[in-house]
Design an enzyme around this catalytic site. Structure first.
Site, PDB file in Angstrom:
ATOM      1  N   CYS A  23      10.806  14.338  -9.440  1.00  0.00           N
ATOM      2  CA  CYS A  23      10.922  15.046 -10.726  1.00  0.00           C
ATOM      3  C   CYS A  23      11.261  14.059 -11.836  1.00  0.00           C
ATOM      4  CB  CYS A  23      12.022  16.111 -10.619  1.00  0.00           C
ATOM      5  SG  CYS A  23      12.284  16.991 -12.164  1.00  0.00           S
ATOM      6  N   ASN A  54       0.829  -1.200   0.000  1.00  0.00           N
ATOM      7  CA  ASN A  54       0.000   0.000   0.000  1.00  0.00           C
ATOM      8  C   ASN A  54       0.864   1.251   0.000  1.00  0.00           C
ATOM      9  OD1 ASN A  54      -2.059  -1.834   0.180  1.00  0.00           O
ATOM     10  ND2 ASN A  54      -2.424  -1.512   2.368  1.00  0.00           N
ATOM     11  N   VAL A  55       0.310   2.298  -0.555  1.00  0.00           N
ATOM     12  CA  VAL A  55       1.045   3.576  -0.668  1.00  0.00           C
ATOM     13  C   VAL A  55       0.355   4.655   0.167  1.00  0.00           C
ATOM     14  CG1 VAL A  55       1.932   3.013  -2.968  1.00  0.00           C
ATOM     15  CG2 VAL A  55      -0.264   4.186  -2.770  1.00  0.00           C
ATOM     16  N   CYS A  98      13.001  22.915 -11.127  1.00  0.00           N
ATOM     17  CA  CYS A  98      13.796  22.946 -12.372  1.00  0.00           C
ATOM     18  C   CYS A  98      12.900  23.082 -13.588  1.00  0.00           C
ATOM     19  CB  CYS A  98      14.645  21.665 -12.497  1.00  0.00           C
ATOM     20  SG  CYS A  98      13.703  20.224 -13.091  1.00  0.00           S
ATOM     21  N   ASN A 107      -8.005 -12.785   4.664  1.00  0.00           N
ATOM     22  CA  ASN A 107      -8.527 -12.147   3.462  1.00  0.00           C
ATOM     23  C   ASN A 107     -10.029 -12.358   3.329  1.00  0.00           C
ATOM     24  OD1 ASN A 107      -7.151 -10.579   1.245  1.00  0.00           O
ATOM     25  ND2 ASN A 107      -8.503 -11.886   0.019  1.00  0.00           N
ATOM     26  N   THR A 120      -4.622  -9.016   0.672  1.00  0.00           N
ATOM     27  CA  THR A 120      -4.047  -8.888  -0.668  1.00  0.00           C
ATOM     28  C   THR A 120      -4.538 -10.013  -1.560  1.00  0.00           C
ATOM     29  OG1 THR A 120      -2.014  -8.706  -1.983  1.00  0.00           O
ATOM     30  CG2 THR A 120      -1.919 -10.134  -0.041  1.00  0.00           C
ATOM     31  N   SER A 121      -4.768  -9.660  -2.833  1.00  0.00           N
ATOM     32  CA  SER A 121      -5.260 -10.657  -3.794  1.00  0.00           C
ATOM     33  C   SER A 121      -4.123 -11.563  -4.258  1.00  0.00           C
ATOM     34  CB  SER A 121      -5.877  -9.944  -5.005  1.00  0.00           C
ATOM     35  OG  SER A 121      -4.906  -9.085  -5.592  1.00  0.00           O
ATOM     36  N   HIS A 160       5.934  -0.446  -2.668  1.00  0.00           N
ATOM     37  CA  HIS A 160       5.489   0.277  -3.857  1.00  0.00           C
ATOM     38  C   HIS A 160       5.526   1.774  -3.689  1.00  0.00           C
ATOM     39  CE1 HIS A 160       3.057  -3.590  -4.945  1.00  0.00           C
ATOM     40  NE2 HIS A 160       4.339  -3.700  -5.253  1.00  0.00           N
ATOM     41  N   GLU A 195     -11.716 -12.765   0.599  1.00  0.00           N
ATOM     42  CA  GLU A 195     -12.044 -13.821  -0.389  1.00  0.00           C
ATOM     43  C   GLU A 195     -10.878 -14.771  -0.506  1.00  0.00           C
ATOM     44  OE1 GLU A 195     -14.121 -10.731  -3.604  1.00  0.00           O
ATOM     45  OE2 GLU A 195     -11.941 -10.830  -3.323  1.00  0.00           O
TER      46      GLU A 195
HETATM   47  C1  BV8 Z   1       8.169  -5.587 -11.885  1.00  0.00           C
HETATM   48  C2  BV8 Z   1       1.710   1.252  -6.724  1.00  0.00           C
HETATM   49  C3  BV8 Z   1       9.935  -5.979 -13.427  1.00  0.00           C
HETATM   50  C4  BV8 Z   1       0.992   2.234  -7.543  1.00  0.00           C
HETATM   51  C5  BV8 Z   1       1.330  -1.028  -7.531  1.00  0.00           C
HETATM   52  C6  BV8 Z   1       5.408 -12.206 -12.736  1.00  0.00           C
HETATM   53  C7  BV8 Z   1       4.214 -12.828 -13.046  1.00  0.00           C
HETATM   54  C8  BV8 Z   1       3.120 -12.078 -13.525  1.00  0.00           C
HETATM   55  C9  BV8 Z   1       3.233 -10.679 -13.703  1.00  0.00           C
HETATM   56  C10 BV8 Z   1       4.436 -10.092 -13.407  1.00  0.00           C
HETATM   57  C11 BV8 Z   1       5.506 -10.827 -12.918  1.00  0.00           C
HETATM   58  N1  BV8 Z   1       6.541  -9.953 -12.692  1.00  0.00           N
HETATM   59  C12 BV8 Z   1       6.181  -8.712 -13.030  1.00  0.00           C
HETATM   60  C13 BV8 Z   1       4.884  -8.764 -13.459  1.00  0.00           C
HETATM   61  C14 BV8 Z   1       4.115  -7.608 -13.926  1.00  0.00           C
HETATM   62  C15 BV8 Z   1       3.455  -6.855 -12.786  1.00  0.00           C
HETATM   63  C16 BV8 Z   1       2.365  -7.672 -12.163  1.00  0.00           C
HETATM   64  O1  BV8 Z   1       2.578  -8.352 -11.168  1.00  0.00           O
HETATM   65  N2  BV8 Z   1       1.179  -7.537 -12.728  1.00  0.00           N
HETATM   66  C17 BV8 Z   1       0.016  -8.214 -12.185  1.00  0.00           C
HETATM   67  C18 BV8 Z   1      -1.206  -7.311 -12.328  1.00  0.00           C
HETATM   68  C19 BV8 Z   1      -0.166  -9.533 -12.920  1.00  0.00           C
HETATM   69  N3  BV8 Z   1       4.423  -6.460 -11.781  1.00  0.00           N
HETATM   70  C20 BV8 Z   1       5.118  -5.328 -11.968  1.00  0.00           C
HETATM   71  O2  BV8 Z   1       5.029  -4.646 -12.960  1.00  0.00           O
HETATM   72  C21 BV8 Z   1       6.091  -4.941 -10.861  1.00  0.00           C
HETATM   73  N4  BV8 Z   1       7.357  -4.615 -11.468  1.00  0.00           N
HETATM   74  O3  BV8 Z   1       8.060  -6.735 -11.629  1.00  0.00           O
HETATM   75  O4  BV8 Z   1       9.150  -5.067 -12.688  1.00  0.00           O
HETATM   76  C22 BV8 Z   1      11.092  -5.181 -13.893  1.00  0.00           C
HETATM   77  C23 BV8 Z   1      12.372  -5.577 -13.521  1.00  0.00           C
HETATM   78  C24 BV8 Z   1      13.451  -4.842 -13.975  1.00  0.00           C
HETATM   79  C25 BV8 Z   1      13.259  -3.701 -14.776  1.00  0.00           C
HETATM   80  C26 BV8 Z   1      11.967  -3.291 -15.108  1.00  0.00           C
HETATM   81  C27 BV8 Z   1      10.864  -4.032 -14.678  1.00  0.00           C
HETATM   82  C28 BV8 Z   1       5.619  -3.683 -10.140  1.00  0.00           C
HETATM   83  C29 BV8 Z   1       4.350  -3.971  -9.392  1.00  0.00           C
HETATM   84  C30 BV8 Z   1       3.942  -2.722  -8.569  1.00  0.00           C
HETATM   85  C31 BV8 Z   1       2.788  -2.027  -9.230  1.00  0.00           C
HETATM   86  N5  BV8 Z   1       2.316  -0.935  -8.372  1.00  0.00           N
HETATM   87  N6  BV8 Z   1       0.973   0.002  -6.751  1.00  0.00           N
HETATM   88  C32 BV8 Z   1      -0.261   2.714  -6.854  1.00  0.00           C
HETATM   89  O5  BV8 Z   1      -0.653   2.178  -5.802  1.00  0.00           O
HETATM   90  O6  BV8 Z   1      -0.867   3.647  -7.389  1.00  0.00           O
HETATM   91  S1  BV8 Z   1       0.545  -2.506  -7.372  1.00  0.00           S
HETATM   92  C33 BV8 Z   1      -1.007  -2.335  -6.749  1.00  0.00           C
HETATM   93  O7  BV8 Z   1      -1.508  -3.679  -6.619  1.00  0.00           O
HETATM   94  C34 BV8 Z   1      -1.089  -1.775  -5.342  1.00  0.00           C
HETATM   95  O8  BV8 Z   1       0.145  -1.506  -4.724  1.00  0.00           O
HETATM   96  C35 BV8 Z   1      -1.760  -2.902  -4.583  1.00  0.00           C
HETATM   97  O9  BV8 Z   1      -1.466  -2.918  -3.252  1.00  0.00           O
HETATM   98  C36 BV8 Z   1      -1.175  -4.039  -5.315  1.00  0.00           C
HETATM   99  C37 BV8 Z   1      -1.652  -5.397  -5.055  1.00  0.00           C
HETATM  100  O10 BV8 Z   1      -3.035  -5.379  -5.018  1.00  0.00           O
HETATM  101  P1  BV8 Z   1      -3.706  -5.718  -3.603  1.00  0.00           P
HETATM  102  O11 BV8 Z   1      -3.062  -4.868  -2.570  1.00  0.00           O
HETATM  103  O12 BV8 Z   1      -3.643  -7.172  -3.392  1.00  0.00           O
HETATM  104  O13 BV8 Z   1      -5.152  -5.158  -3.829  1.00  0.00           O
HETATM  105  P2  BV8 Z   1      -6.365  -5.920  -4.545  1.00  0.00           P
HETATM  106  O14 BV8 Z   1      -7.448  -4.918  -4.734  1.00  0.00           O
HETATM  107  O15 BV8 Z   1      -5.841  -6.677  -5.726  1.00  0.00           O
HETATM  108  O16 BV8 Z   1      -6.838  -7.025  -3.484  1.00  0.00           O
HETATM  109  C38 BV8 Z   1      -7.365  -6.637  -2.236  1.00  0.00           C
HETATM  110  C39 BV8 Z   1      -7.712  -7.924  -1.506  1.00  0.00           C
HETATM  111  O17 BV8 Z   1      -8.232  -7.578  -0.225  1.00  0.00           O
HETATM  112  C40 BV8 Z   1      -8.800  -8.739  -2.205  1.00  0.00           C
HETATM  113  O18 BV8 Z   1      -8.398 -10.098  -2.219  1.00  0.00           O
HETATM  114  C41 BV8 Z   1     -10.037  -8.553  -1.321  1.00  0.00           C
HETATM  115  O19 BV8 Z   1     -10.816  -9.733  -1.248  1.00  0.00           O
HETATM  116  C42 BV8 Z   1      -9.409  -8.288   0.027  1.00  0.00           C
HETATM  117  N7  BV8 Z   1     -10.206  -7.441   0.927  1.00  0.00           N
HETATM  118  C43 BV8 Z   1     -11.013  -6.402   0.607  1.00  0.00           C
HETATM  119  N8  BV8 Z   1     -11.485  -5.847   1.752  1.00  0.00           N
HETATM  120  C44 BV8 Z   1     -10.956  -6.547   2.789  1.00  0.00           C
HETATM  121  C45 BV8 Z   1     -10.138  -7.563   2.267  1.00  0.00           C
HETATM  122  N9  BV8 Z   1      -9.465  -8.431   3.044  1.00  0.00           N
HETATM  123  C46 BV8 Z   1      -9.614  -8.294   4.387  1.00  0.00           C
HETATM  124  N10 BV8 Z   1     -10.376  -7.342   4.957  1.00  0.00           N
HETATM  125  C47 BV8 Z   1     -11.061  -6.462   4.191  1.00  0.00           C
HETATM  126  N11 BV8 Z   1     -11.829  -5.521   4.792  1.00  0.00           N
HETATM  127 ZN    ZN Z   2      13.500  18.788 -11.381  1.00  0.00          ZN
END
Ligand code: BV8
Ligand code: ZN
Length: 256
Positions: free
Chosen positions: A134, A109-110, A157, A220, A195-196, A126, A222
């Protein structure tokens, strides 16, 4: 990772016992732990914004294409977070840190709500909504917890400032990822909350903890791709379940 262990579904007593007797605890949280503070999750209802999916906005390509649109999304989220308070789930993890011999909180989380709840040993994998960086050569970064009119904000800048978060397709902060992996592999209890478990490489951490011998507890709403592998998987809200499994006396009020 094979689902060899028999996952204990909703075994609150077992989770509580493992936590109370743990020497070293690591926690991974996702958007679900902030849901009860009114912050929409990424993939649940409310995650969409003006018909845009987060995955389509949280990318360098989206920012290059339309920095103002991306900033309007982030500004909406900043305003929501500014009005949000930590919930019982955040507070339970803060209490746990105060009592566990060794404790590391790793968050995707951010929103900064873990820090607001009182946790201190936090790894923000993250980044953070309040930090801006910048995009021009100066790369200046600062905390700007203030309204940001006009959007996109500018650097001294003259370059545009972007949110200092990790977007999809961007490399993870190496030091943060290294420390998170160490904590996962050294702990004897690993808690995965809200987290999902679909975003990598963060989603690798529970498996790394398990392979290193930790007992892994999932909390979680779900089922997730990890639910069948966890040693205990609790289905429900973090704000309700974490206070049930983290039964430590309230940390003493800080001495003035
Ligand atoms: C990278 C910041 C490489 C921004 C975010 C391997 C396999 C597959 C894909 C990849 C892989 N490696 C890389 C990838 C691609 C990608 C990826 O994983 N894509 C996914 C969608 C398939 N990963 C990346 O791009 C990462 N970078 O690997 O770079 C690289 C190496 C060298 C050079 C260049 C590149 C970067 C990933 C970071 C992306 N940024 N956030 C912002 O926040 O604005 S990720 C974003 O998703 C958030 O941070 C969030 O936290 C995160 C994960 O989601 P969750 O937190 O799990 O949230 P979600 O809604 O999905 O789920 C919530 C859960 O809570 C649900 O299950 C729900 O049921 C439950 N819930 C709801 N309410 C409650 C609850 N549980 C309990 N109580 C409740 N009340
Ligand atoms: Zn600057």
């Amino acid at each position: 990772m094979s689902a060899t262990n028999h996952v204990r579904l909703n075994d609150v007593a077992q989770a509580r016992d493992w936590i109370e007797n743990a020497r070293s605890i690591a926690v991974l949280t996702g958007a679900g732990i902030s849901a009860e503070s009114g912050i929409p999750t990424f993939r649940g209802p409310g995650g969409f914004w003006n018909n845009h999916r987060p995955e389509d906005l949280a990318t360098p390509q989206a920012f290059a294409r339309d920095p103002k649109l991306v900033w309007e999304w982030y500004d909406m989220r900043r305003q929501r977070v500014a009005a949000a308070k930590p919930n019982a789930g955040h507070r339970a993890l803060a209490k746990l840190e105060a009592h566990a011999p060794t404790f590391t909180l790793i968050t995707q989380n951010v929103d900064g709500l873990h820090h607001a709840a009182g946790n201190r040993n936090i790894i923000e994998l993250h980044g953070n909504l309040w930090q801006v960086r910048c995009v021009a050569c100066c790369r200046h970064e600062e905390n700007r917890s203030v309204p940001l009119a006009p959007l996109p904000p500018q650097c001294a800048c003259g370059g545009w400032m972007r949110p200092a978060v990790v977007w999809f397709g961007e490399a993870m902060p190496a030091e943060a990822m290294w420390q998170a992996g160490l904590a996962a592999e050294k702990c004897d209890v690993f808690l995965v909350c809200g987290t999902s478990a679909v975003v990598y490489p963060a989603a690798e951490l529970p498996g790394r903890a398990m392979s290193a011998g930790a007992r892994v507890i999932e909390v979680n709403l779900e089922a997730t791709p990890f639910s069948d592998y966890a040693h205990v998987s609790l289905r429900g809200k973090c704000g309700e379940l974490l206070p049930q499994i983290i039964r430590v006396p309230a940390c003493p009020e800080p001495l003035i």
